[in-house]
Design a protein around this motif. Sequence first.
Motif, PDB file in Angstrom:
ATOM      1  N   GLN A 243      45.041  40.804  44.571  1.00 16.63           N
ATOM      2  CA  GLN A 243      45.360  42.058  44.269  1.00 16.63           C
ATOM      3  C   GLN A 243      46.831  42.196  44.243  1.00 16.63           C
ATOM      4  O   GLN A 243      47.716  41.685  44.953  1.00 16.63           O
ATOM      5  CB  GLN A 243      45.011  43.415  45.358  1.00 16.63           C
ATOM      6  N   SER A 246      51.679  47.780  40.980  1.00 18.98           N
ATOM      7  CA  SER A 246      52.233  47.746  39.621  1.00 18.98           C
ATOM      8  C   SER A 246      53.286  48.333  39.316  1.00 18.98           C
ATOM      9  O   SER A 246      53.621  48.844  40.732  1.00 18.98           O
ATOM     10  CB  SER A 246      51.256  48.404  38.455  1.00 18.98           C
ATOM     11  N   LEU A 274      52.187  44.504  33.874  1.00 20.94           N
ATOM     12  CA  LEU A 274      51.071  43.393  34.080  1.00 20.94           C
ATOM     13  C   LEU A 274      51.243  42.616  33.033  1.00 20.94           C
ATOM     14  O   LEU A 274      50.542  41.331  33.395  1.00 20.94           O
ATOM     15  CB  LEU A 274      49.898  45.244  33.106  1.00 20.94           C
ATOM     16  N   LEU A 277      52.083  39.546  35.550  1.00 22.68           N
ATOM     17  CA  LEU A 277      50.883  39.413  36.019  1.00 22.68           C
ATOM     18  C   LEU A 277      50.169  38.662  35.304  1.00 22.68           C
ATOM     19  O   LEU A 277      49.807  37.695  35.703  1.00 22.68           O
ATOM     20  CB  LEU A 277      50.212  40.617  36.643  1.00 22.68           C
ATOM     21  N   ARG A 278      50.075  38.367  34.063  1.00 25.72           N
ATOM     22  CA  ARG A 278      49.208  37.772  33.366  1.00 25.72           C
ATOM     23  C   ARG A 278      49.737  36.235  33.299  1.00 25.72           C
ATOM     24  O   ARG A 278      49.052  35.449  33.102  1.00 25.72           O
ATOM     25  CB  ARG A 278      48.293  38.648  32.114  1.00 25.72           C
ATOM     26  N   ARG A 288      42.907  39.128  33.235  1.00 27.40           N
ATOM     27  CA  ARG A 288      43.032  40.350  33.003  1.00 27.40           C
ATOM     28  C   ARG A 288      42.837  41.448  34.512  1.00 27.40           C
ATOM     29  O   ARG A 288      42.848  41.165  35.216  1.00 27.40           O
ATOM     30  CB  ARG A 288      41.360  40.643  32.590  1.00 27.40           C
ATOM     31  N   CYS A 289      43.402  42.229  33.527  1.00 27.01           N
ATOM     32  CA  CYS A 289      44.050  43.700  35.001  1.00 27.01           C
ATOM     33  C   CYS A 289      43.547  44.817  34.782  1.00 27.01           C
ATOM     34  O   CYS A 289      43.217  45.360  33.464  1.00 27.01           O
ATOM     35  CB  CYS A 289      45.606  43.754  34.632  1.00 27.01           C
ATOM     36  N   ASP A 290      42.467  45.085  35.946  1.00 28.69           N
ATOM     37  CA  ASP A 290      41.916  46.770  35.734  1.00 28.69           C
ATOM     38  C   ASP A 290      42.175  47.533  36.968  1.00 28.69           C
ATOM     39  O   ASP A 290      43.255  46.936  37.894  1.00 28.69           O
ATOM     40  CB  ASP A 290      40.283  45.906  36.793  1.00 28.69           C
ATOM     41  N   VAL A 338      46.572  46.989  40.962  1.00 27.34           N
ATOM     42  CA  VAL A 338      46.197  46.653  40.494  1.00 27.34           C
ATOM     43  C   VAL A 338      45.239  45.052  41.126  1.00 27.34           C
ATOM     44  O   VAL A 338      45.306  44.712  41.869  1.00 27.34           O
ATOM     45  CB  VAL A 338      46.570  46.217  39.279  1.00 27.34           C
ATOM     46  N   VAL A 340      43.942  41.340  39.568  1.00 24.38           N
ATOM     47  CA  VAL A 340      44.268  40.986  38.733  1.00 24.38           C
ATOM     48  C   VAL A 340      43.097  39.190  38.319  1.00 24.38           C
ATOM     49  O   VAL A 340      43.241  39.380  39.807  1.00 24.38           O
ATOM     50  CB  VAL A 340      46.127  39.814  38.711  1.00 24.38           C
TER      51      VAL A 340
END
Length: 350
Positions: A243, A246, A274, A277-278, A288-290, A338, A340
């Motif tokens: 976690q 963002s 984002l 983070l990737r 992938r971010c959700d 988010v 990751v």
Amino acid sequence: MSSRHRALDPWYLEHLVCPRDHQPLTQLGPSLACARHHRYPVIDGVPVMLLEENLPAIDISARSLHAVESVAADRPALHLETLSLSDDERLGIMELANEHPRIDPVVAYLVAATNGLMYRHLIGSLDRYPIPLLPLPHGDGRRLLDVGCSWGRWSLAASERGYDVVGLDPSLGAVLAARRVAGALRRPARYLVGAARHLPFASGTFDFTYSYSVLQHFSRTDAGRATAEMARVLRPGGVAKVQMPSRAGLRCLYHQARRGFREATGFEVRYWSLPQLRELFSSVGPARCDVDCFFGIGLQSSDAPLMTPALRLVLRLSETLKAASGFFRPLVWVADSVFVEAKKPVPRAR
């Protein structure tokens, strides 16, 4: 058996390595040691795998190392000096401990920093452990490392989902609290004291690494070191799920504005885009971010019974938007929190 000489679980000798040079360890009395004579104490059956020469910016690790030297051999200790608490909070814990409460006295106060500070109203009056739902498939005995476990909330969630869990945290007091709670709830889990940037495990030990509300406090450099270490201890095909806050979330923008959008220092939260983070998790694999939640960091649907009515309304709206993000992906860009997720590649057969 004294607290200092509690037997060490053989699992640790099989899977731990020296965090300095990744050499195997052997037990020498109340310590673990590698062939290069680096030694690590074991307190009440808990390995303390911290590096004196490479402590993080916060002084929790330093306090844990000092606690090792001063621990009483004839009685268990709470080690409150290793926790980020005020003097009044420590006094409250001691008073609560004398009452033999159903809820662990350390957790009764550490809960204030759980769930994005949403539980401050429950300090000292918590009547249940707030165990969330782990956002991962059933464990089926697979091994999971909870990085920065604190009092073990997510470790317990993983244990309930069938994972073989190891929790790691730089605070001796938090780790001992986590083990007490796991014992009280009869949830199998192992714990040790260590740092995310120097994980004391052999390469490929874990199927999953998980972390919640931890790496957000790291500098960009230290976050990179921590993710690289997660990649190292994952087996090929293993998954890291972490976690992070963002940069574009509404609540996150508010907090950034409060400090004038300056760069964070010390233990302050760092906010990430984002793409950043990737890139950060590219050391593990494609990321992938959700959505985790909106309007805060740590809002979990399982926490609703412990929230105030106003917070439950915020939670309900957050959950509605989270569900919508499954159909309308652009919502992930404005989430406050988010997940990751990155999978370590499996080498191709030659």
